[in-house]
Design a protein around this motif. Sequence first.
Motif, PDB file in Angstrom:
ATOM      1  N   MET A 124     -79.091  80.024  44.883  1.00 29.52           N
ATOM      2  CA  MET A 124     -79.968  79.408  43.895  1.00 29.52           C
ATOM      3  C   MET A 124     -79.433  79.740  42.522  1.00 29.52           C
ATOM      4  O   MET A 124     -78.843  80.813  42.309  1.00 29.52           O
ATOM      5  N   ARG A 125     -79.610  78.833  41.575  1.00 30.04           N
ATOM      6  CA  ARG A 125     -79.216  79.124  40.200  1.00 30.04           C
ATOM      7  C   ARG A 125     -80.209  78.492  39.231  1.00 30.04           C
ATOM      8  O   ARG A 125     -80.894  77.522  39.573  1.00 30.04           O
ATOM      9  N   ARG A 126     -80.276  79.081  38.061  1.00 32.09           N
ATOM     10  CA  ARG A 126     -81.137  78.541  37.019  1.00 32.09           C
ATOM     11  C   ARG A 126     -80.335  77.551  36.189  1.00 32.09           C
ATOM     12  O   ARG A 126     -79.275  77.893  35.652  1.00 32.09           O
ATOM     13  N   LEU A 127     -80.858  76.339  36.076  1.00 35.41           N
ATOM     14  CA  LEU A 127     -80.168  75.299  35.318  1.00 35.41           C
ATOM     15  C   LEU A 127     -80.484  75.363  33.836  1.00 35.41           C
ATOM     16  O   LEU A 127     -79.651  75.020  33.000  1.00 35.41           O
ATOM     17  N   ALA A 128     -81.724  75.749  33.502  1.00 32.84           N
ATOM     18  CA  ALA A 128     -82.135  75.722  32.105  1.00 32.84           C
ATOM     19  C   ALA A 128     -83.339  76.620  31.907  1.00 32.84           C
ATOM     20  O   ALA A 128     -84.095  76.895  32.844  1.00 32.84           O
ATOM     21  N   ARG A 129     -83.504  77.062  30.678  1.00 35.06           N
ATOM     22  CA  ARG A 129     -84.716  77.751  30.270  1.00 35.06           C
ATOM     23  C   ARG A 129     -85.028  77.304  28.853  1.00 35.06           C
ATOM     24  O   ARG A 129     -84.121  77.187  28.019  1.00 35.06           O
ATOM     25  N   SER A 130     -86.288  77.052  28.578  1.00 41.60           N
ATOM     26  CA  SER A 130     -86.656  76.566  27.255  1.00 41.60           C
ATOM     27  C   SER A 130     -87.909  77.264  26.762  1.00 41.60           C
ATOM     28  O   SER A 130     -88.860  77.460  27.523  1.00 41.60           O
ATOM     29  N   ALA A 131     -87.891  77.627  25.483  1.00 42.46           N
ATOM     30  CA  ALA A 131     -89.077  78.180  24.834  1.00 42.46           C
ATOM     31  C   ALA A 131     -89.500  77.305  23.664  1.00 42.46           C
ATOM     32  O   ALA A 131     -90.412  77.658  22.925  1.00 42.46           O
ATOM     33  N   LEU A 132     -88.846  76.136  23.497  1.00 43.00           N
ATOM     34  CA  LEU A 132     -89.163  75.237  22.405  1.00 43.00           C
ATOM     35  C   LEU A 132     -90.166  74.181  22.858  1.00 43.00           C
ATOM     36  O   LEU A 132     -90.155  73.771  24.016  1.00 43.00           O
ATOM     37  N   PRO A 133     -91.020  73.736  21.958  1.00 43.53           N
ATOM     38  CA  PRO A 133     -91.961  72.663  22.332  1.00 43.53           C
ATOM     39  C   PRO A 133     -91.212  71.410  22.766  1.00 43.53           C
ATOM     40  O   PRO A 133     -90.132  71.104  22.256  1.00 43.53           O
ATOM     41  N   GLY A 134     -91.799  70.696  23.702  1.00 40.61           N
ATOM     42  CA  GLY A 134     -91.165  69.478  24.190  1.00 40.61           C
ATOM     43  C   GLY A 134     -91.818  69.033  25.475  1.00 40.61           C
ATOM     44  O   GLY A 134     -92.806  69.613  25.933  1.00 40.61           O
ATOM     45  N   PRO A 135     -91.276  67.999  26.107  1.00 37.73           N
ATOM     46  CA  PRO A 135     -91.856  67.530  27.364  1.00 37.73           C
ATOM     47  C   PRO A 135     -91.721  68.581  28.459  1.00 37.73           C
ATOM     48  O   PRO A 135     -90.706  69.276  28.545  1.00 37.73           O
ATOM     49  N   LEU A 136     -92.752  68.699  29.279  1.00 35.83           N
ATOM     50  CA  LEU A 136     -92.651  69.606  30.411  1.00 35.83           C
ATOM     51  C   LEU A 136     -91.631  69.054  31.399  1.00 35.83           C
ATOM     52  O   LEU A 136     -91.553  67.851  31.627  1.00 35.83           O
ATOM     53  N   PRO A 137     -90.832  69.917  32.002  1.00 37.96           N
ATOM     54  CA  PRO A 137     -89.765  69.440  32.885  1.00 37.96           C
ATOM     55  C   PRO A 137     -90.315  68.808  34.162  1.00 37.96           C
ATOM     56  O   PRO A 137     -91.197  69.352  34.807  1.00 37.96           O
ATOM     57  N   GLN A 138     -89.800  67.641  34.483  1.00 38.50           N
ATOM     58  CA  GLN A 138     -90.091  66.947  35.733  1.00 38.50           C
ATOM     59  C   GLN A 138     -88.748  66.563  36.347  1.00 38.50           C
ATOM     60  O   GLN A 138     -88.267  65.443  36.151  1.00 38.50           O
ATOM     61  N   PRO A 139     -88.102  67.490  37.054  1.00 37.50           N
ATOM     62  CA  PRO A 139     -86.734  67.245  37.506  1.00 37.50           C
ATOM     63  C   PRO A 139     -86.637  66.052  38.451  1.00 37.50           C
ATOM     64  O   PRO A 139     -87.533  65.792  39.256  1.00 37.50           O
ATOM     65  N   VAL A 140     -85.544  65.331  38.316  1.00 28.90           N
ATOM     66  CA  VAL A 140     -85.205  64.223  39.198  1.00 28.90           C
ATOM     67  C   VAL A 140     -83.864  64.549  39.840  1.00 28.90           C
ATOM     68  O   VAL A 140     -82.892  64.824  39.131  1.00 28.90           O
ATOM     69  N   VAL A 141     -83.801  64.555  41.165  1.00 31.04           N
ATOM     70  CA  VAL A 141     -82.554  64.804  41.884  1.00 31.04           C
ATOM     71  C   VAL A 141     -82.044  63.472  42.407  1.00 31.04           C
ATOM     72  O   VAL A 141     -82.728  62.788  43.157  1.00 31.04           O
ATOM     73  N   ARG A 142     -80.819  63.125  42.013  1.00 25.88           N
ATOM     74  CA  ARG A 142     -80.256  61.849  42.435  1.00 25.88           C
ATOM     75  C   ARG A 142     -78.729  61.947  42.458  1.00 25.88           C
ATOM     76  O   ARG A 142     -78.109  62.412  41.499  1.00 25.88           O
ATOM     77  N   ASP A 143     -78.133  61.505  43.548  1.00 25.68           N
ATOM     78  CA  ASP A 143     -76.679  61.385  43.669  1.00 25.68           C
ATOM     79  C   ASP A 143     -75.958  62.689  43.313  1.00 25.68           C
ATOM     80  O   ASP A 143     -74.947  62.681  42.598  1.00 25.68           O
ATOM     81  N   GLY A 144     -76.483  63.810  43.799  1.00 25.25           N
ATOM     82  CA  GLY A 144     -75.804  65.085  43.599  1.00 25.25           C
ATOM     83  C   GLY A 144     -76.029  65.731  42.255  1.00 25.25           C
ATOM     84  O   GLY A 144     -75.354  66.711  41.917  1.00 25.25           O
TER      85      GLY A 144
END
Length: 359
Positions: A124-144
């Motif tokens: 497992m790995r962490r792709l990103a971390r954010s502490a800035l205001p913005g859209p909440l993450p809704q990951p989409v997995v597609r084509d690798g």
Amino acid sequence: MPTGSPPATVVRAACEAPLPESWRSALAAGEFRAPTGQRAVLTEVGPRARWTVVQLSDGRSRRAAVVEDAEPPRTLLTFTDPVEHQLLAADVSADGRWTAFAVLEGRTLDSPWSLYVQDAEGGMRRLARSALPGPLPQPVVRDGSVFWAQGTGKGRATIFTSPVRPPGSGDRAPAPRALHSGVIDAPFAAGALLAWREAGADGRSTKLSALSFATLRPAGLPGPLAALRDLRSPASDGATWAWIEDEADGGEPRLVVWRQGQSSPVARLSGAPAAEGLDQLRISGELITWRTPEAAYALDLRTSAYTRITPQYGYAQARAGTLAVAYNRDRTKGPGARSVIQVVRADRLPRLAKPRGCG
């Protein structure tokens, strides 16, 4: 309707129908049974009910887990803080191997968050971390690859992508690739497109934008969608699009639908209680689901009938041949409430009956 939007020239009002016994029985048969002593919270469901991502808590620990078919839950991550941390969103690759999921590291929506990808074969790995205001993450997995948006400051956000597997054996993962920046909402999959809502060039209106999963370049939107302005909560499965439209002069919001082959959007629903405060639209073929502050609903486009699908509160998710419903059995909110999660094959549900007198 706001200036600049194509008129929803067709109004085909849907009619409310009672939840049929066939649906009630199918949902009951698809109830997810959490491990003894644990409380489950529904996060996401996969095509044709092949997988479900849930958050499981027992008072001492909290974890993100994926349930595949009838197998026991497989832990994705045990949270370091079982009180503050909570599972936000998830998606799973088509082959079921890779799961991307986001964890909110606090009780408020402006808390920092982390995005992870886990390999069912290990690692497992962490792709990103954010502490800035913005859209909440809704990951989409597609084509690798995994796609998500995160805030970059001054009200702006960037859509990023990263491969689920670092290229080369043992190689360090490359930095995420930036694809688009602007004042944007979280992107969502719409067939061959990654779509999102963003502020227009004038800064006073919003519009839909998209890129192609195949080329990772900007892509045109089908039909009348490119001309839409000031829509809310857009959703799509690639063939059907739905959104919330606020009528001019402070009128009631309404649910609007456009399908491939239609010349213009169709207004399907407005007014209380089913359209009062509606959001979180989801689409699976002929079904559209949404929630209001009081309950969740489902609309059957085949018959123009809709039904209240939770007793009170709760939410529903339609996706790729799946219908998932979640609510509290005792109709209360809070950590002590007894949760119910039901996941069924939506493409096996009979049509909702059209009520007599429904135009």
